[in-house]
Design a protein around this motif. Structure first.
Motif, PDB file in Angstrom:
ATOM      1  N   ALA A  48       0.757  -1.047  -0.003  1.00 11.44           N
ATOM      2  CA  ALA A  48      -0.081   0.073  -0.201  1.00 11.44           C
ATOM      3  C   ALA A  48       0.929   1.203  -0.052  1.00 11.44           C
ATOM      4  O   ALA A  48       2.123   1.183   0.174  1.00 11.44           O
ATOM      5  N   GLN A  49       0.234   2.540  -0.364  1.00 12.18           N
ATOM      6  CA  GLN A  49       1.181   3.636  -0.242  1.00 12.18           C
ATOM      7  C   GLN A  49       1.699   3.853   1.009  1.00 12.18           C
ATOM      8  O   GLN A  49       1.256   3.768   2.052  1.00 12.18           O
ATOM      9  N   SER A  84       0.163  -4.432   4.060  1.00 11.70           N
ATOM     10  CA  SER A  84       0.584  -3.262   4.935  1.00 11.70           C
ATOM     11  C   SER A  84       1.164  -3.838   6.367  1.00 11.70           C
ATOM     12  O   SER A  84       0.851  -5.074   6.547  1.00 11.70           O
ATOM     13  N   SER A 124      -5.283  -6.935   2.878  1.00 13.55           N
ATOM     14  CA  SER A 124      -6.628  -6.222   2.701  1.00 13.55           C
ATOM     15  C   SER A 124      -7.437  -7.057   1.467  1.00 13.55           C
ATOM     16  O   SER A 124      -6.925  -7.777   0.721  1.00 13.55           O
ATOM     17  N   THR A 128      -3.968  -5.188  -1.238  1.00 12.11           N
ATOM     18  CA  THR A 128      -2.628  -4.543  -0.726  1.00 12.11           C
ATOM     19  C   THR A 128      -2.256  -4.948   0.676  1.00 12.11           C
ATOM     20  O   THR A 128      -2.753  -5.642   1.370  1.00 12.11           O
TER      21      THR A 128
END
Length: 275
Positions: free
Chosen positions: A226-227, A249, A243, A247
């Protein structure tokens, strides 16, 4: 002259007298039977036993080869003789006794067996569909050509999830390719979940977070961070969650959440939850 004649006569008389006396004496005193005239031939006697074989004589010298005679001219073919008369037809032989009749064999009911085999095939197909239903619906297993994935609905910490997957014969799921990552994301979303543990962890190297999968292989060709991820930082936040959108995390390793186990297709997935 007269005296000589008388003497001669006397001498002859004496000789004759001796001969006569000898004959008389032979007839009276001798037991000798004089041979008579030759009689008729007697009957042939029995054949005697075969005598012993004599010694083999020395081999004779080979004779000289005779000259080969010249071949004679072929004779002329004789005239064809008259056809012989046709013989009478022989009488028919007597008919032998009839053989015993064998037992009647059992007729094979092939249609019945074909029907039975067909029903068995139907039952096998039903069983396959049942197994597929149990795996995909009841257990919620997802499949690829090489892997099986099981979403375990038991909240566990990251370390507990690792141990639980190993007890089942697998490992925490490792999304190493876009296809695998998409499959796991859809799996999470269909289950109505927001996030689950996957087999990823990060470590900080020179201030940069570096990720590795549960089998210790590094993340190289593909990632879905993720970003702003990975953040690095403290070791207790080095675990990774996925998720429903796919993505990755970082998350606290002591957090409790569901997780996905990964199995090779030649391994059996336990159907009951492990504590």
């Amino acid at each position: 002259m007269d005296s000589q004649a008388s003497s001669a006569r006397l001498l002859c008389f004496l000789i004759l007298s001796g001969v006569v006396s000898d004959l008389a004496a032979t007839e009276v005193c001798s037991n000798t039977i004089l041979p008579g005239s030759k009689g008729d031939d007697g009957a042939a006697g029995d054949e005697g036993d075969q005598g012993r074989q004599g010694k083999t004589g020395p081999p004779g010298q080979p004779g000289l080869a005779g000259e080969m005679g010249s071949q004679g001219d072929p004779g002329q073919m004789g005239k064809t003789g008259p056809a012989g008369e046709r013989g009478n037809k022989g009488d028919a032989g007597a008919r032998g006794p009839a053989g015993l009749i064998g037992k009647t064999g059992t007729t094979c009911d092939c249609g019945r067996y074909r029907k039975l085999v067909g029903q068995m095939e139907i039952n096998v197909d039903k069983l396959k569909n049942t197994v597929k239903f149990v795996k995909n619906v009841v257990l919620g297993i997802k499949e690829t050509e090489e892997k099986l994935y099981l979403l375990v609905r038991e909240p566990r910490t990251f370390q507990q999830a690792l141990v639980n997957c190993r007890k089942r014969g697998g490992v925490l799921a490792m999304p190493k390719s876009p296809d695998t990552n998409s499959l796991l994301a859809a799996y999470i979303s269909q289950a109505g979940l927001a996030r689950v543990f996957v087999g990823l962890q990060t470590v900080e190297q020179e201030g940069v977070g570096v990720a590795a999968f549960a089998d210790r292989s590094p993340v190289q060709d593909y990632s879905a961070w993720a970003q702003g991820e990975p953040r690095g930082g403290a070791a207790n936040s080095s675990c990774v969650e996925m998720s429903g959108t796919g993505t990755w995390s970082q998350v606290l390793c002591e957090a409790s959440m569901f997780y996905v186990c990964e199995f090779a297709r030649n391994r059996t997935v336990p159907a009951t939850p492990l504590q």
